[in-house]
Enzyme design. Structure first.
Site, PDB file in Angstrom:
ATOM      1  N   HIS A  33      51.867  -9.935 -26.309  1.00 57.99           N
ATOM      2  CA  HIS A  33      51.703  -8.631 -25.678  1.00 57.99           C
ATOM      3  C   HIS A  33      51.528  -8.810 -24.175  1.00 57.99           C
ATOM      4  O   HIS A  33      51.206  -9.903 -23.692  1.00 57.99           O
ATOM      5  CB  HIS A  33      50.477  -7.896 -26.237  1.00 57.99           C
ATOM      6  CG  HIS A  33      50.517  -7.658 -27.706  1.00 57.99           C
ATOM      7  ND1 HIS A  33      51.209  -6.610 -28.280  1.00 57.99           N
ATOM      8  CD2 HIS A  33      49.952  -8.340 -28.738  1.00 57.99           C
ATOM      9  CE1 HIS A  33      51.063  -6.654 -29.595  1.00 57.99           C
ATOM     10  NE2 HIS A  33      50.302  -7.691 -29.902  1.00 57.99           N
TER      11      HIS A  33
ATOM     12  N   GLU B 106      49.745  28.313 -16.657  1.00 53.95           N
ATOM     13  CA  GLU B 106      49.476  28.577 -18.067  1.00 53.95           C
ATOM     14  C   GLU B 106      49.820  27.363 -18.923  1.00 53.95           C
ATOM     15  O   GLU B 106      49.121  27.047 -19.891  1.00 53.95           O
ATOM     16  CB  GLU B 106      50.274  29.791 -18.538  1.00 53.95           C
ATOM     17  CG  GLU B 106      51.773  29.655 -18.310  1.00 53.95           C
ATOM     18  CD  GLU B 106      52.546  30.884 -18.739  1.00 53.95           C
ATOM     19  OE1 GLU B 106      52.280  31.405 -19.837  1.00 53.95           O
ATOM     20  OE2 GLU B 106      53.423  31.308 -17.965  1.00 53.95           O
ATOM     21  N   THR B 107      50.917  26.708 -18.594  1.00 53.20           N
ATOM     22  CA  THR B 107      51.390  25.518 -19.291  1.00 53.20           C
ATOM     23  C   THR B 107      51.960  24.596 -18.236  1.00 53.20           C
ATOM     24  O   THR B 107      52.564  25.048 -17.270  1.00 53.20           O
ATOM     25  CB  THR B 107      52.488  25.878 -20.324  1.00 53.20           C
ATOM     26  OG1 THR B 107      51.948  26.809 -21.276  1.00 53.20           O
ATOM     27  CG2 THR B 107      52.995  24.658 -21.063  1.00 53.20           C
TER      28      THR B 107
ATOM     29  N   MET C 199      50.444   1.202 -27.966  1.00 53.96           N
ATOM     30  CA  MET C 199      50.051   0.421 -26.798  1.00 53.96           C
ATOM     31  C   MET C 199      50.357   1.118 -25.471  1.00 53.96           C
ATOM     32  O   MET C 199      51.315   0.797 -24.771  1.00 53.96           O
ATOM     33  CB  MET C 199      50.697  -0.966 -26.824  1.00 53.96           C
ATOM     34  CG  MET C 199      50.207  -1.811 -27.992  1.00 53.96           C
ATOM     35  SD  MET C 199      50.520  -3.571 -27.791  1.00 53.96           S
ATOM     36  CE  MET C 199      49.192  -4.028 -26.675  1.00 53.96           C
TER      37      MET C 199
ATOM     38  N   HIS D 267      48.941  22.926 -22.910  1.00 49.43           N
ATOM     39  CA  HIS D 267      48.527  24.321 -22.722  1.00 49.43           C
ATOM     40  C   HIS D 267      47.124  24.474 -23.303  1.00 49.43           C
ATOM     41  O   HIS D 267      46.838  23.999 -24.407  1.00 49.43           O
ATOM     42  CB  HIS D 267      49.486  25.270 -23.447  1.00 49.43           C
ATOM     43  CG  HIS D 267      49.031  26.701 -23.458  1.00 49.43           C
ATOM     44  ND1 HIS D 267      49.135  27.515 -22.353  1.00 49.43           N
ATOM     45  CD2 HIS D 267      48.469  27.466 -24.439  1.00 49.43           C
ATOM     46  CE1 HIS D 267      48.669  28.715 -22.648  1.00 49.43           C
ATOM     47  NE2 HIS D 267      48.251  28.708 -23.909  1.00 49.43           N
TER      48      HIS D 267
ATOM     49  N   HIS E 257      51.864   1.126 -14.228  1.00 46.61           N
ATOM     50  CA  HIS E 257      52.638   1.998 -13.344  1.00 46.61           C
ATOM     51  C   HIS E 257      51.941   2.224 -12.007  1.00 46.61           C
ATOM     52  O   HIS E 257      52.584   2.637 -11.045  1.00 46.61           O
ATOM     53  CB  HIS E 257      52.901   3.344 -14.028  1.00 46.61           C
ATOM     54  CG  HIS E 257      53.944   3.283 -15.104  1.00 46.61           C
ATOM     55  ND1 HIS E 257      54.669   4.386 -15.507  1.00 46.61           N
ATOM     56  CD2 HIS E 257      54.398   2.253 -15.869  1.00 46.61           C
ATOM     57  CE1 HIS E 257      55.514   4.045 -16.470  1.00 46.61           C
ATOM     58  NE2 HIS E 257      55.356   2.753 -16.718  1.00 46.61           N
TER      59      HIS E 257
ATOM     60  N   HIS F 230      51.370   0.433 -20.218  1.00 48.02           N
ATOM     61  CA  HIS F 230      51.868   0.239 -21.575  1.00 48.02           C
ATOM     62  C   HIS F 230      52.326  -1.195 -21.754  1.00 48.02           C
ATOM     63  O   HIS F 230      52.519  -1.942 -20.792  1.00 48.02           O
ATOM     64  CB  HIS F 230      53.009   1.216 -21.891  1.00 48.02           C
ATOM     65  CG  HIS F 230      54.231   1.051 -21.030  1.00 48.02           C
ATOM     66  ND1 HIS F 230      55.270   0.203 -21.357  1.00 48.02           N
ATOM     67  CD2 HIS F 230      54.580   1.642 -19.853  1.00 48.02           C
ATOM     68  CE1 HIS F 230      56.205   0.273 -20.425  1.00 48.02           C
ATOM     69  NE2 HIS F 230      55.809   1.143 -19.493  1.00 48.02           N
ATOM     70  N   CYS F 231      52.509  -1.574 -23.003  1.00 44.99           N
ATOM     71  CA  CYS F 231      53.020  -2.902 -23.321  1.00 44.99           C
ATOM     72  C   CYS F 231      54.534  -2.909 -23.117  1.00 44.99           C
ATOM     73  O   CYS F 231      55.221  -1.941 -23.445  1.00 44.99           O
ATOM     74  CB  CYS F 231      52.677  -3.266 -24.761  1.00 44.99           C
ATOM     75  SG  CYS F 231      52.867  -5.024 -25.149  1.00 44.99           S
TER      76      CYS F 231
ATOM     77  N   HIS G 225      52.611  22.604 -26.183  1.00 39.86           N
ATOM     78  CA  HIS G 225      53.178  23.914 -26.473  1.00 39.86           C
ATOM     79  C   HIS G 225      54.622  23.866 -26.957  1.00 39.86           C
ATOM     80  O   HIS G 225      55.347  24.874 -26.876  1.00 39.86           O
ATOM     81  CB  HIS G 225      53.037  24.871 -25.287  1.00 39.86           C
ATOM     82  CG  HIS G 225      52.808  26.295 -25.703  1.00 39.86           C
ATOM     83  ND1 HIS G 225      53.792  27.065 -26.288  1.00 39.86           N
ATOM     84  CD2 HIS G 225      51.710  27.074 -25.664  1.00 39.86           C
ATOM     85  CE1 HIS G 225      53.317  28.267 -26.557  1.00 39.86           C
ATOM     86  NE2 HIS G 225      52.047  28.303 -26.197  1.00 39.86           N
TER      87      HIS G 225
ATOM     88  N   HIS H 100      56.389  -1.459 -29.412  1.00 38.80           N
ATOM     89  CA  HIS H 100      54.969  -1.630 -29.095  1.00 38.80           C
ATOM     90  C   HIS H 100      54.364  -0.327 -28.576  1.00 38.80           C
ATOM     91  O   HIS H 100      53.220   0.008 -28.912  1.00 38.80           O
ATOM     92  CB  HIS H 100      54.793  -2.744 -28.055  1.00 38.80           C
ATOM     93  CG  HIS H 100      54.920  -4.124 -28.621  1.00 38.80           C
ATOM     94  ND1 HIS H 100      54.054  -5.154 -28.312  1.00 38.80           N
ATOM     95  CD2 HIS H 100      55.821  -4.659 -29.490  1.00 38.80           C
ATOM     96  CE1 HIS H 100      54.407  -6.252 -28.956  1.00 38.80           C
ATOM     97  NE2 HIS H 100      55.490  -5.974 -29.669  1.00 38.80           N
TER      98      HIS H 100
ATOM     99  N   ASP I  13      52.221  -3.376 -18.501  1.00 40.21           N
ATOM    100  CA  ASP I  13      52.984  -2.873 -17.360  1.00 40.21           C
ATOM    101  C   ASP I  13      52.178  -1.747 -16.755  1.00 40.21           C
ATOM    102  O   ASP I  13      51.995  -0.702 -17.375  1.00 40.21           O
ATOM    103  CB  ASP I  13      54.356  -2.396 -17.840  1.00 40.21           C
ATOM    104  CG  ASP I  13      55.152  -1.632 -16.772  1.00 40.21           C
ATOM    105  OD1 ASP I  13      54.653  -1.461 -15.645  1.00 40.21           O
ATOM    106  OD2 ASP I  13      56.270  -1.178 -17.095  1.00 40.21           O
TER     107      ASP I  13
END
Length: 367
Positions: free
Chosen positions: A119, A304-305, A175, A280, A124, A159-160, A331, A170, A122
């Site tokens: 494993h 709202e969303t 992950m 939402h 970001h 994430h992996c 939503h 993964h 990464d």
């Protein structure tokens, strides 16, 4: 004879070994930060977030985190459906890590020898090849430490990413997680004025792809790797069997609902490592929403969303004004109701009739 999974992992490990040859510049950077103060942080399980300052105190520091990878079966719905999960620190999503812009995030990633697969992580939020993925790829029984400078404020997923088809497998096995890099002087509204939150919750939305047997029942497997071939076939259909918050349908409802009080301001961090989603809050709004998750940009108001792109995290700030149970949903209502993407906030306080009142109770229509 090597299985396809083992061959893939072997090629990834070989590539990682080549990528890390001549890594002296990474070691040289240690001199530049050696004099900075260090802070060791103990991570907590989502939806909760470790204690942190909203406004930085003093200058940059090295913030140390440790995460252990766990491969284990997890039940993901009320019917007992099993996911052969791969996790950071035993939870889906992995814990939220909070630092300030200009800090150095230093993560020790541990892959115990009880696991069966390699494993990595990464980030970001990081700047550099594969987000640190090639520097953190660890086989069972190994650990590695990565340090990166938090140069951009905002919310970011991790994430992996061990290579090839292993990457989506993964990720949809659990992950992923998130990092929040706060501005040193804290969050600002659309007019540049400081905003503060009383509580913070972290929701990681996951899409799962559980294989079925000939009778249509969800299958179970003995170990993390045994489901690879079957799961990839389901993944390629792009239709998830489950879409959930924090690892399980109903994981944040009932006794596990997130708590708040009328008048409290809550920051909701929401990540999705793989698919687009549309959060939402039923009965509430996004007072300020960093839809793309980047705090250098002014937030949108009164949404709202909002929209979280797959492979990103966003943040929304809301001050609760009425008591009651608020459903927080994806939503796409099919995914919310049928596949599991629903959570609840339970809010205590006094009702305000000026905001909403029942003028007349239901009664029979006069003929």
């Amino acid at each position: 004879m090597l299985t396809r999974r083992e061959a893939l992992l072997g090629s990834v490990l070989a590539a990682a070994a080549v990528a890390t040859v001549g890594s002296a510049p990474v070691m040289a950077a240690a001199k530049d930060v050696a004099g900075l103060p260090r802070e060791k942080v103990t991570l907590v399980s989502p939806p909760f977030v470790h204690a942190h300052d909203q406004v930085a105190k003093g200058g940059p520091r090295i913030v140390e985190f440790t995460m252990k990878i766990e491969e284990k079966p997890m039940v993901i719905d009320a019917d007992g459906t099993q996911l052969n999960a791969m996790t950071y620190n035993g939870t889906i999503p992995g814990p939220l890590m909070v630092v300030h812009e200009g800090d150095y995030l230093e993560l020790t990633l541990i892959n115990p020898d009880t696991n069966t697969l390699g494993h990595n992580i990464d980030m970001h939020a990081a700047t550099g090849g594969l987000g640190g993925g090639e520097l953190t790829l660890v086989s069972p029984g190994e650990q590695a430490t990565l340090r990166f400078k938090a140069t951009r404020p905002g919310t970011f997923i991790y994430h992996c990413a061990p290579g090839g088809a292993m990457i989506p497998w993964h990720v949809v096995s659990g992950m992923s997680g998130a990092v929040m890099v706060l501005p040193r002087d804290g969050l600002k509204d659309d007019a540049g004025k400081p905003v503060h939150y009383d509580r913070i919750y972290y929701l990681g939305e996951s899409d799962f792809y559980i294989p079925r047997d000939e009778q249509g029942k969800f299958k179970k497997y003995d170990s993390a790797g045994d489901n690879y071939d079957d799961t990839v076939k389901v993944m390629r259909g792009l239709i998830p069997t489950h879409v959930v918050f924090n690892g399980k349908a109903g994981s944040l409802t009932g006794e596990n609902a997130m708590k708040a009080k009328v008048g409290e301001t809550v920051l909701i961090v929401h990540s999705q490592a793989n698919r687009d989603t549309r959060p939402h809050l039923i009965g509430g709004h996004g007072d300020f929403v960093w839809e793309q998750g980047k705090f250098a940009n002014p937030p949108a108001k009164d949404l709202e969303t909002w929209f979280i792109r797959g492979g990103s995290a966003g943040a929304a700030l809301y001050t609760f004004r009425q008591p009651g149970i608020y459903a927080y949903v994806n939503h796409n209502l099919i995914e919310a109701v049928e596949l599991g993407a629903t959570a609840h906030f339970t809010v205590d306080g006094k009702w305000d009739d000026d905001l909403m009142t029942q003028v007349e109770a239901p009664k029979a229509i006069a003929s």
